[in-house]
Write a protein that holds these residues in place. Structure first.
Motif, PDB file in Angstrom:
ATOM      1  N   ASN A   3       4.477  -8.511 -10.385  1.00  0.00           N
ATOM      2  CA  ASN A   3       4.306  -7.441  -9.412  1.00  0.00           C
ATOM      3  C   ASN A   3       2.983  -7.610  -8.666  1.00  0.00           C
ATOM      4  OD1 ASN A   3       6.717  -6.043 -10.004  1.00  0.00           O
ATOM      5  ND2 ASN A   3       5.750  -5.065 -11.780  1.00  0.00           N
ATOM      6  N   ALA A  18       3.053 -10.651   3.150  1.00  0.00           N
ATOM      7  CA  ALA A  18       4.064  -9.735   2.614  1.00  0.00           C
ATOM      8  C   ALA A  18       5.452 -10.365   2.720  1.00  0.00           C
ATOM      9  CB  ALA A  18       4.017  -8.406   3.358  1.00  0.00           C
ATOM     10  N   ARG A  19       5.719 -11.030   3.831  1.00  0.00           N
ATOM     11  CA  ARG A  19       7.001 -11.696   4.029  1.00  0.00           C
ATOM     12  C   ARG A  19       7.165 -12.857   3.057  1.00  0.00           C
ATOM     13  NH1 ARG A  19       6.018 -13.874   8.379  1.00  0.00           N
ATOM     14  NH2 ARG A  19       5.920 -16.038   7.677  1.00  0.00           N
ATOM     15  N   LYS A  22       8.073 -11.598  -0.287  1.00  0.00           N
ATOM     16  CA  LYS A  22       9.469 -11.164  -0.287  1.00  0.00           C
ATOM     17  C   LYS A  22      10.406 -12.353  -0.458  1.00  0.00           C
ATOM     18  CE  LYS A  22      12.754  -8.384   2.392  1.00  0.00           C
ATOM     19  NZ  LYS A  22      12.966  -7.623   3.655  1.00  0.00           N
ATOM     20  N   GLU A  23      10.029 -13.509   0.080  1.00  0.00           N
ATOM     21  CA  GLU A  23      10.853 -14.711  -0.010  1.00  0.00           C
ATOM     22  C   GLU A  23      10.708 -15.429  -1.350  1.00  0.00           C
ATOM     23  OE1 GLU A  23       9.397 -16.891   3.311  1.00  0.00           O
ATOM     24  OE2 GLU A  23      10.513 -15.704   4.802  1.00  0.00           O
ATOM     25  N   GLN A  28       6.926 -10.061  -6.321  1.00  0.00           N
ATOM     26  CA  GLN A  28       7.473  -8.951  -5.555  1.00  0.00           C
ATOM     27  C   GLN A  28       6.382  -7.924  -5.266  1.00  0.00           C
ATOM     28  OE1 GLN A  28      10.595  -6.981  -7.725  1.00  0.00           O
ATOM     29  NE2 GLN A  28       9.235  -6.202  -9.323  1.00  0.00           N
ATOM     30  N   VAL A  29       6.440  -7.336  -4.073  1.00  0.00           N
ATOM     31  CA  VAL A  29       5.466  -6.317  -3.701  1.00  0.00           C
ATOM     32  C   VAL A  29       5.798  -5.020  -4.418  1.00  0.00           C
ATOM     33  CG1 VAL A  29       4.502  -4.960  -1.820  1.00  0.00           C
ATOM     34  CG2 VAL A  29       5.075  -7.362  -1.443  1.00  0.00           C
ATOM     35  N   LYS A  30       4.797  -4.471  -5.103  1.00  0.00           N
ATOM     36  CA  LYS A  30       4.991  -3.243  -5.874  1.00  0.00           C
ATOM     37  C   LYS A  30       4.227  -2.066  -5.273  1.00  0.00           C
ATOM     38  CE  LYS A  30       6.468  -1.184  -9.718  1.00  0.00           C
ATOM     39  NZ  LYS A  30       7.898  -1.040 -10.066  1.00  0.00           N
ATOM     40  N   LEU A  47       7.426  -1.290   4.213  1.00  0.00           N
ATOM     41  CA  LEU A  47       7.803  -2.242   3.162  1.00  0.00           C
ATOM     42  C   LEU A  47       8.706  -1.621   2.102  1.00  0.00           C
ATOM     43  CD1 LEU A  47       4.336  -3.984   2.655  1.00  0.00           C
ATOM     44  CD2 LEU A  47       6.331  -4.940   3.821  1.00  0.00           C
TER      45      LEU A  47
END
Length: 336
Positions: A3, A18-19, A22-23, A28-30, A47
């Motif tokens: 996270n 951030a992208r 995501k890829e 993962q962005v928490k 987001l």
């Protein structure tokens, strides 16, 4: 899954990172935190993640394993030190910090707390850079005698509706940025020439303020390398249509790179201009290398010396311009 907390959307590359998270298969962005709560809340909503206004709550959150730092540059040291103390892996926008002493403190904290730190120096992963490195290693240029790198754009040229150009206004805040064109866009020519030419011995720099900003909007740096080669680094926010250029000159040949056009002339290649048939495969992006370091323990190709060398040249260049003199790198290293 690791996270990640995004710390600030101040830098223009924050959305890119951030992208990229995501890829990722393992990140993962928490959470989002921002020194500007209004901006942070808007970003977190976009987001689809929670916003936390208290940085210490983010760093003490046991669910967060890593952070991405896109804060103003003058906040890097404090935030990165706190993140390391809380055992968070750290990805940060360049530059790492404003002085070599601050960089060393950061690395000490990172090593003490056994976390992975990555400074985003993406052009070290590009195929054209890897080709230049390969050509040097193969001796096709002979002894490297000079190197020139130029990267500039028109981000500070006033346009209708934007008196400061298309760059964010805060990119001209001397306190937050620690500088202007050189410390931001000029970072790329600095770390590329450092890696290709080796340790820097001395720096002479001149900054311009052609549009009246409190930071430099154009800069030229002459670097003297320990191997005897000379370097010229050019960067700015006031050039329209300027191509990226990387030029290496040696006793046996010349390598010219202009955007995607690459030419080499060498005594070992019939002394005629040649275009390479194929380039080396690009390396994984810095954020991917960071992910692999965290998940697999894999060593990154972007190193501590790359980050330190970048700050060293910036620090020396600032002194050189302000005092109107040539600055020996040893002056800074001794004081640090």
């Amino acid at each position: 899954m690791v996270n990640v907390a995004l710390l600030s959307k101040w830098h223009v590359h924050a959305d890119d990172y951030a992208r990229q998270v995501k890829e990722s298969k393992h990140l993962q962005v928490k959470l989002v935190w921002d020194e500007n709560p209004e901006r942070g809340k808007e970003w977190s909503k976009k987001l689809g993640v929670a916003f936390e206004e208290d940085l210490m709550k983010v760093l003490s959150n046991q669910e967060i394993g890593a952070v991405i730092v896109n804060t103003p540059t003058n906040l890097h040291k404090d935030i990165i030190l706190q993140a390391a103390a809380h055992k968070k892996h750290i990805f940060t926008e360049k530059v790492l910090a404003l002085t070599i002493q601050d960089c060393k403190e950061i690395f000490e904290a990172v090593e003490k707390n056994q976390v992975k730190l990555m400074v985003s120096l993406p052009r070290l992963t590009e195929n054209y850079y890897l080709y230049a490195e390969q050509i040097l290693e193969e001796g096709l240029l002979g002894k490297l005698t000079s190197i020139r790198c130029r990267l500039a754009h028109n981000g500070a040229v006033p346009i209708e509706g934007h008196p400061n150009g298309w760059l964010p206004e805060h990119f001209f805040n001397k306190e937050q940025c620690g500088g202007g064109a050189l410390i931001d866009l000029g970072a790329h020519p600095i770390y590329l020439t450092n890696r290709l030419a080796g340790p820097v011995k001395a720096v002479t720099a001149r900054f311009s303020h052609q549009f009246g900003y409190e930071v430099d909007d154009y800069a030229v740096v002459i670097t003297e390398y320990e191997n005897g080669a000379l370097g010229t680094i050019e960067t700015g926010f006031i050039s329209n249509g300027s191509p990226f250029q990387l030029e290496l000159y040696g006793t046996e040949g010349t390598l010219l790179i202009e955007d995607s056009k690459i030419r080499i002339k060498s005594k070992k290649l019939n002394n005629e201009w040649n275009t390479p048939e194929a380039l080396p495969l690009a390396l994984p992006l810095p954020i991917v290398q960071w992910e692999k370091a965290i998940v697999e323990g894999k060593e990154s190709t972007i190193s501590k010396s790359d980050a330190l060398g970048l700050t060293l040249v910036n620090q020396a260049a600032k002194i050189s311009h302000n005092q109107g003199r040539r600055v020996e790198i040893s002056e800074i290293e001794i004081s640090a």
